[in-house]
Design an enzyme around this catalytic site. Sequence first.
Site, mmCIF file in Angstrom:
data_model
loop_
_atom_site.group_PDB
_atom_site.id
_atom_site.type_symbol
_atom_site.label_atom_id
_atom_site.label_comp_id
_atom_site.label_asym_id
_atom_site.label_seq_id
_atom_site.Cartn_x
_atom_site.Cartn_y
_atom_site.Cartn_z
ATOM 1 N N GLU A 413 0.814 -1.226 0.000
ATOM 2 C CA GLU A 413 0.000 0.000 0.000
ATOM 3 C C GLU A 413 0.843 1.269 0.000
ATOM 4 O OE1 GLU A 413 -2.341 -3.436 1.224
ATOM 5 O OE2 GLU A 413 -0.438 -2.627 1.991
ATOM 6 N N HIS A 484 -12.024 -5.822 6.969
ATOM 7 C CA HIS A 484 -12.920 -5.745 5.821
ATOM 8 C C HIS A 484 -14.153 -4.878 6.106
ATOM 9 C CE1 HIS A 484 -10.551 -9.370 5.036
ATOM 10 N NE2 HIS A 484 -10.778 -9.139 3.754
#
Length: 682
Positions: A413, A484
């Site tokens: 990321e 999530h």
Amino acid sequence: MTDKDIPKIYSIKKTPKETLEKWFRLLSVGRAIDDKAPNYLKQAIGWSYHAPYAGHDGIQLAVGQVFEKNKDHLFLYYREMLTALSAGMTAEEIILNGISKATDPSSGGRHMSNHLAKPEWNIHSVSSSTGNHTLHAVGTARAIKYYGEKAVSISGQGESSVSEGYVYEAINGADKEELPVIFVIQDNGYGISVPKKDQTAQRKVANNFKGFKNLRIIHCNGKDVFDSMNAMEEAKKYAIEESKPVIVQANCVRMHSHSNSDDHLLYRSQSERNYVEEYDPLAKFKRLLIRYKRFTEEEIQTLEEDTKKTIKAAHKAAMSAPDPAPESVLDFVVPEPYVSQKYPDGLHNAEGEKKKMITALNETLKAEFRENPDTFIWGQDMANKDKGGIFNVSKGMQQEFGAERVFNAPIAEDFIVGTANGMSRYNEKIRVVVEGAEFADYFWPAMEQYVDTSHDYWRSNGKFSPNVTIRLASGGYIGGGMYHSQNLEGSLAAIPGVRIVYPSFADDAAGLLRTSIRSKGMTMFMEPKALYQAPQAATIVPDDFEVPFGKARIRKEGADISIITYGNTTHLSLQAAEKLQEEGLSVEVLDLRSLVPMDEEAIIKTVKKTNKVLIVHEDKVHGGFGGEVASFIMENAFEYLDAPVRRVGSTFTPVGFNRILEKAILPNTEKIYNAVKELVKY
């Protein structure tokens, strides 16, 4: 090719005298400033951070000499004063930076001393986080390659910086993409007081990267001007001709303490200190000039007298320069955004068929890519056959716009965000969109790059704006559990320099995305993934719709109480409001849409209208963005309130995976309904 095969372009005998004189002047002026810098602190003038470069002279002179301003791109680390001088910055400019004057070309006194930059020449502003600019150098090299320029991107750093994970990611990415970037590792054996043996098992840290397929490694003596010049010339030639990355490992010594806040007497022996003094590169260069009769002692003395005059004049000019004005702190926090002429309030009366949010986002991305050919997107799972992102928001884009504009990134990321920062540095026309992570919860590894990018515009005194939109699939209601289903906006909102938007409906998602991409600066674009395919979020979407930042939208008019919300909970709030309407209670629902900036006028207006406020968001109540909204109301509209401001949000826990746990944690229609019922009784 080995280091022995490098063409020896420069030597004490072959190099023209005028070149040797130029180098000696640079070396002398640089060392004079390096030695003088601590005195400014002692006299309370400034330069409270100074990392002396003495012992790195050869390689730093060489890097600056091979750099071609306005063509190559240079990323200096905090010990590279001589590199900046060799690249063309003046003694006065360096002292202006050291004593943090308003006319300092690096940052106008905003950044730490010894962090030198001149963005208008492509000497880029970098932060203090060691080695993080390697990712920026890779991103810039990606642009160099894409636009076909015969140039290089150069990252300077110490050997200890390669212990950082993002440095490995940068070198891996440059190797994979075959980019013309030179990583110059100036190895002086220490990371502050930590010896190299505590950083890596390799004696030469560059050798950690020997297995990289397209990477070339060149070793040189960073104390020697000629060896360093030959190594850098070869590295640049190879990077340009082969379009492949190079590591130049320069063996240096650190003659002094790490900085003026460090004392190397505490960890270096007398014999070691004597050793590094003996290998003084400037003294060696001076001896060579005289020994090989390139200069007489009298000529050297004349040059040294000129150095004293140069330093004296630079000091005098810098001392008379203005200090930064206190009121200037609010300048250059965020660039002025793109302004919509057709939709100034972000509202429309279009007719037609409704589109789901995922369709609106996909069509807007494609439209903006057609509008601006200098727009790029990358991330994880972005472009593999018919897949376009983990949720297919970018589906079909690579097929239309090609693999050079739409492509996959490694699962890293900080690499995704850091190279976005770097690529945007190449040209202000460039717009980068990235999926910062597959799910918002996975964005945390990129936070260092996010923070760095957030203050680039301010830190550079308005000279560089990272034009990047970060898309994150956010929130819960999908049974995703931890990593999530979390929300980040409460944490991110505390960092200045970034816009944060969080749409609830398809048209607002399209309009805010268009404005984000067209605007300068960085925008965090939070997408409620539970609404991608949700019928309740589907709306008519004008093809050219634009939503300004900082403009809220009334979703339901009401008179008795106001719900201020955004994202997934907008729909839950509307459901609760409709149920309450049936019971005779008139509830107004205000959808913020934009969190930073926030529509303060709309908030005050709804408080004045109903006199009671419930703030609803999906994130945790504790530390959530609703606290900022509540505080704003208490400070600016307290006299209009008939009851305390109340909040509804998640419990102060992670979001659980089991649907029973998720329901207990996240806000829902019933929780909102009950909170309104209690608040109206106050």
